[in-house]
Design a protein around this motif. Sequence first.
Motif, PDB file in Angstrom:
ATOM      1  N   GLN A 107       8.192  -4.255  -7.216  1.00 46.14           N
ATOM      2  CA  GLN A 107       9.180  -5.193  -8.523  1.00 46.14           C
ATOM      3  C   GLN A 107       8.864  -4.171  -9.954  1.00 46.14           C
ATOM      4  O   GLN A 107       9.329  -4.274 -10.814  1.00 46.14           O
ATOM      5  N   ARG A 108       7.499  -3.625 -10.313  1.00 42.39           N
ATOM      6  CA  ARG A 108       7.955  -3.261 -11.492  1.00 42.39           C
ATOM      7  C   ARG A 108       7.704  -1.754 -11.391  1.00 42.39           C
ATOM      8  O   ARG A 108       7.478  -0.914 -12.402  1.00 42.39           O
ATOM      9  N   ILE A 109       8.640  -0.510  -9.883  1.00 38.50           N
ATOM     10  CA  ILE A 109       9.265   0.074 -10.099  1.00 38.50           C
ATOM     11  C   ILE A 109       9.836   0.898 -10.716  1.00 38.50           C
ATOM     12  O   ILE A 109      11.052   0.191 -10.747  1.00 38.50           O
ATOM     13  N   ASP A 110       9.899   2.025 -11.352  1.00 40.02           N
ATOM     14  CA  ASP A 110      11.049   1.656 -12.579  1.00 40.02           C
ATOM     15  C   ASP A 110      11.907   2.943 -11.620  1.00 40.02           C
ATOM     16  O   ASP A 110      12.562   3.343 -11.788  1.00 40.02           O
ATOM     17  N   ALA A 111      11.189   3.555 -11.160  1.00 34.79           N
ATOM     18  CA  ALA A 111      11.940   5.329 -10.716  1.00 34.79           C
ATOM     19  C   ALA A 111      11.247   6.009  -9.568  1.00 34.79           C
ATOM     20  O   ALA A 111       9.277   6.232  -9.447  1.00 34.79           O
ATOM     21  N   TYR A 140       2.418   5.212 -15.911  1.00 38.02           N
ATOM     22  CA  TYR A 140       1.803   5.460 -15.314  1.00 38.02           C
ATOM     23  C   TYR A 140       2.418   6.886 -13.479  1.00 38.02           C
ATOM     24  O   TYR A 140       3.751   5.754 -13.759  1.00 38.02           O
ATOM     25  N   GLU A 141       2.163   7.640 -13.096  1.00 40.37           N
ATOM     26  CA  GLU A 141       2.713   7.990 -12.189  1.00 40.37           C
ATOM     27  C   GLU A 141       1.834   7.214 -10.850  1.00 40.37           C
ATOM     28  O   GLU A 141       0.512   8.062 -11.100  1.00 40.37           O
ATOM     29  N   VAL A 142       2.133   7.352  -9.948  1.00 41.03           N
ATOM     30  CA  VAL A 142       0.981   6.579  -8.758  1.00 41.03           C
ATOM     31  C   VAL A 142       1.818   7.806  -7.693  1.00 41.03           C
ATOM     32  O   VAL A 142       3.489   8.044  -7.061  1.00 41.03           O
ATOM     33  N   LEU A 193       5.519   7.229  -7.549  1.00 39.79           N
ATOM     34  CA  LEU A 193       6.512   6.155  -8.661  1.00 39.79           C
ATOM     35  C   LEU A 193       6.096   6.325 -10.092  1.00 39.79           C
ATOM     36  O   LEU A 193       5.107   6.170 -10.360  1.00 39.79           O
ATOM     37  N   GLN A 194       7.044   5.953 -11.038  1.00 38.15           N
ATOM     38  CA  GLN A 194       6.940   5.645 -12.097  1.00 38.15           C
ATOM     39  C   GLN A 194       6.828   4.203 -11.861  1.00 38.15           C
ATOM     40  O   GLN A 194       7.571   3.481 -12.215  1.00 38.15           O
ATOM     41  N   LEU A 195       5.594   3.678 -12.393  1.00 33.84           N
ATOM     42  CA  LEU A 195       5.401   2.703 -12.827  1.00 33.84           C
ATOM     43  C   LEU A 195       5.439   2.498 -14.791  1.00 33.84           C
ATOM     44  O   LEU A 195       3.507   2.652 -15.014  1.00 33.84           O
ATOM     45  N   GLY A 196       6.043   2.129 -15.274  1.00 30.27           N
ATOM     46  CA  GLY A 196       5.669   2.670 -17.208  1.00 30.27           C
ATOM     47  C   GLY A 196       4.728   3.836 -17.422  1.00 30.27           C
ATOM     48  O   GLY A 196       5.810   4.566 -17.162  1.00 30.27           O
ATOM     49  N   ARG A 237       0.855  -1.251   0.053  1.00 29.04           N
ATOM     50  CA  ARG A 237      -0.018  -0.369   0.065  1.00 29.04           C
ATOM     51  C   ARG A 237       1.071   1.012  -0.343  1.00 29.04           C
ATOM     52  O   ARG A 237       1.478   1.505   0.812  1.00 29.04           O
ATOM     53  N   ALA A 238       0.799   2.170  -0.817  1.00 26.58           N
ATOM     54  CA  ALA A 238       1.624   3.143  -1.048  1.00 26.58           C
ATOM     55  C   ALA A 238       0.620   4.783  -0.731  1.00 26.58           C
ATOM     56  O   ALA A 238       1.256   5.613  -0.819  1.00 26.58           O
ATOM     57  N   HIS A 239      -0.307   4.165  -1.233  1.00 26.18           N
ATOM     58  CA  HIS A 239      -1.915   5.205  -1.160  1.00 26.18           C
ATOM     59  C   HIS A 239      -3.112   4.809  -0.358  1.00 26.18           C
ATOM     60  O   HIS A 239      -3.125   3.411  -0.327  1.00 26.18           O
TER      61      HIS A 239
END
Length: 241
Positions: free
Chosen positions: A207-211, A222-224, A217-220, A197-199
Amino acid sequence: MTRPFACVLVDDNEINRLTLEHLIELTPELTLAASLPGSLEALQYFRQGGKADLLLLDVEMPHLTGLELARLLPQPTPPVIIVTTHRDFAVDAFNLQVVDYLVKPVDLPRFTQAVTRVLDQQRTLATPPSPELPSEAPGSALFVKVGTKMLRLNFDEVLFIEAMSTYSILVTATQKHIVYMTLKALAERLPFAHFVRAHRSYIVNTQRIDAVEDHMLQLGKYEVPVGKSYQEDFYRHLRGL
């Protein structure tokens, strides 16, 4: 249901009512049961035994706001779609578990999307209950209930899960799947430690967080966001990976 959904419209602006009445007329799955100029009239309609399969509800109205009306409706309440000129009421609206939140002016494609959510939700409720996560498939796959079918989904491909009213959206790089469970209920059933849970509205696949930058969080593509109250535990989890 095979018959059209009986729709009750409540808005103190006549032009807005006429616009929504036209959208209802263009939607074969709906029929207009009542078009009412205010919350007091709507409250009287329901207290006198009036029925609705769907309630389209403005927020800012004299005497009684749409959100106040929603809290006073006799049980069981019909599904509610909020239709308003302001975005400011979205949090309060979803706390009432409305199905969707439309910002005026509403066009036919967006209206159709909201109605489809109601129809899907009601069909699911009419389906005999079965566990949403009944069994685990080998590896990183689980069977999840998506609409009326059980779908075997590889959770390694899921980037994040987003809360949307009373259901959740599983987002992959190429698809989105609507699961009729709250985010809280889904979080309690997920067996994978890398889903965190991030929010209040998001669970992410770490495992899919790019940055990570500025609590985003950058996931592909998308930003979360990382919610303030989740930051300490979330970043502690990331440092432990």
